[in-house]
Design an enzyme around this catalytic site. Structure first.
Site, PDB file in Angstrom:
ATOM      1  N   SER A 121       0.835  -1.194   0.000  1.00  0.00           N
ATOM      2  CA  SER A 121       0.000   0.000   0.000  1.00  0.00           C
ATOM      3  C   SER A 121       0.874   1.249   0.000  1.00  0.00           C
ATOM      4  O   SER A 121       1.630   1.482  -0.930  1.00  0.00           O
ATOM      5  CB  SER A 121      -0.949  -0.043   1.193  1.00  0.00           C
ATOM      6  N   LYS A 173     -21.041  18.062   8.273  1.00  0.00           N
ATOM      7  CA  LYS A 173     -19.942  18.206   9.221  1.00  0.00           C
ATOM      8  C   LYS A 173     -19.748  16.962  10.077  1.00  0.00           C
ATOM      9  O   LYS A 173     -18.622  16.648  10.492  1.00  0.00           O
ATOM     10  CB  LYS A 173     -20.190  19.428  10.117  1.00  0.00           C
TER      11      LYS A 173
END
Length: 294
Positions: A121, A173
């Site tokens: 990764s 949010k």
């Protein structure tokens, strides 16, 4: 006895001896420290040097690694750099910053990535920018993908009779809050973000490996490869260990004879750093908000 006849003089001699010992000890420590960062005070310039930068553990910060690469790049006595990678990946930002510094460095001197036990990764992301990649046949690498995960505690909270109170100034949010289920439009937003970062990953590997994005995309489904398979698929250049990487770096840096390896930090600092990174990885395993990571 001398100490009884001249007590003050004897005291001064003892004090001078102690001071001299302290000064010698400090000098030795300073000299060793200078050598550990690639500075040799005994000679103005030593030919045949290879800088070694170790990247190990979970990627959470890039400042030290980027600084070490830059210092070796600007040091004329360093003819090549080895990036020793033993990392399963980590945060997106640090991986991209290290990769960028490697891309800038290969314009001036070769950078050889030596893959250890795991370079997957984000670990492979940074290695892909190197001039050459050397991996063990059994190295775990690849895993070209992006992941975001978090736990939903909504049912658990209900069992305890707790009522979450959220005050926000933006519609999204609290997106990814573990206190409630994710809404379809929120999932779409996060999926789009994940796809965008994945595309950046593919582009970076394609650029670093000098392959087409089409070819990399076929391998970019998140699966891991052994070093042997990665070599067959063009993700790795040479199968070998760290010593083989040294030989490759010496050849690319036009070094004849046995090169001197200059580590960017001493072993004690690296050991402490590994413990810190392991603790950070454990904390991330229990993160409360989703974070994109390689």
């Amino acid at each position: 006895m001398f100490s009884r006849r001249h007590p003050y003089l004897f005291f001064l001699l003892v004090l001078s001896g102690i001071c001299a010992s302290v000064m010698v000890s400090v000098s030795v420590v300073v000299l060793l420290g200078l050598r550990s960062v690639g500075l040799d005070v005994f000679s103005e310039k030593v030919a045949g040097r290879i800088g070694v930068v170790e990247v190990s553990g979970y990627l959470m910060d890039s400042i030290d690694t980027v600084s070490a690469i830059r210092q070796f790049r600007e040091d004329d006595s360093i003819q090549a750099i080895i990036l020793r990678v033993d990392s399963p990946g980590g945060a997106v930002g640090p991986a991209q910053e290290i990769y960028r510094e490697i891309i800038k460095t290969i314009e001036f001197k070769p950078v050889v990535a030596s893959l250890g036990t795991t370079a997957a990764s984000g670990g492979y992301y940074i290695a892909s920018g190197a001039t050459q990649i050397v991996a063990n046949p059994g190295t775990i690498t690849g895993s070209i993908g992006v992941i975001m995960s978090y736990a939903n505690f909504e049912e658990l909270i209900r069992k305890f009779g707790l009522v979450p109170v959220i005050i926000k100034s933006g519609e999204h949010k609290d997106m990814g809050s573990p206190m409630r289920k994710m809404l379809p439009e929120e999932r779409a937003i996060l999926q789009g973000l994940s796809d965008q970062i994945h595309r950046q990953f593919i582009q970076a590997v394609a650029e670093g490996r000098k392959l087409s994005e089409k070819d990399i995309r076929k391998l970019a489904d998140g699966r891991i490869f052994s070093g042997e398979t990665a070599h067959e698929k063009g993700l790795v250049d040479i199968l070998g260990n760290f010593e083989d990487a040294v030989l490759v770096a010496a050849s690319l840096g036009n070094i004849t004879g046995k090169p001197e390896l200059v580590h960017s930090e001493d072993r004690k600092i690296r050991w402490i750093k590994k413990l810190t990174e392991a603790a950070a990885a454990a904390v991330l395993g229990a993160e409360r908000t989703p974070m994109l990571r390689y």
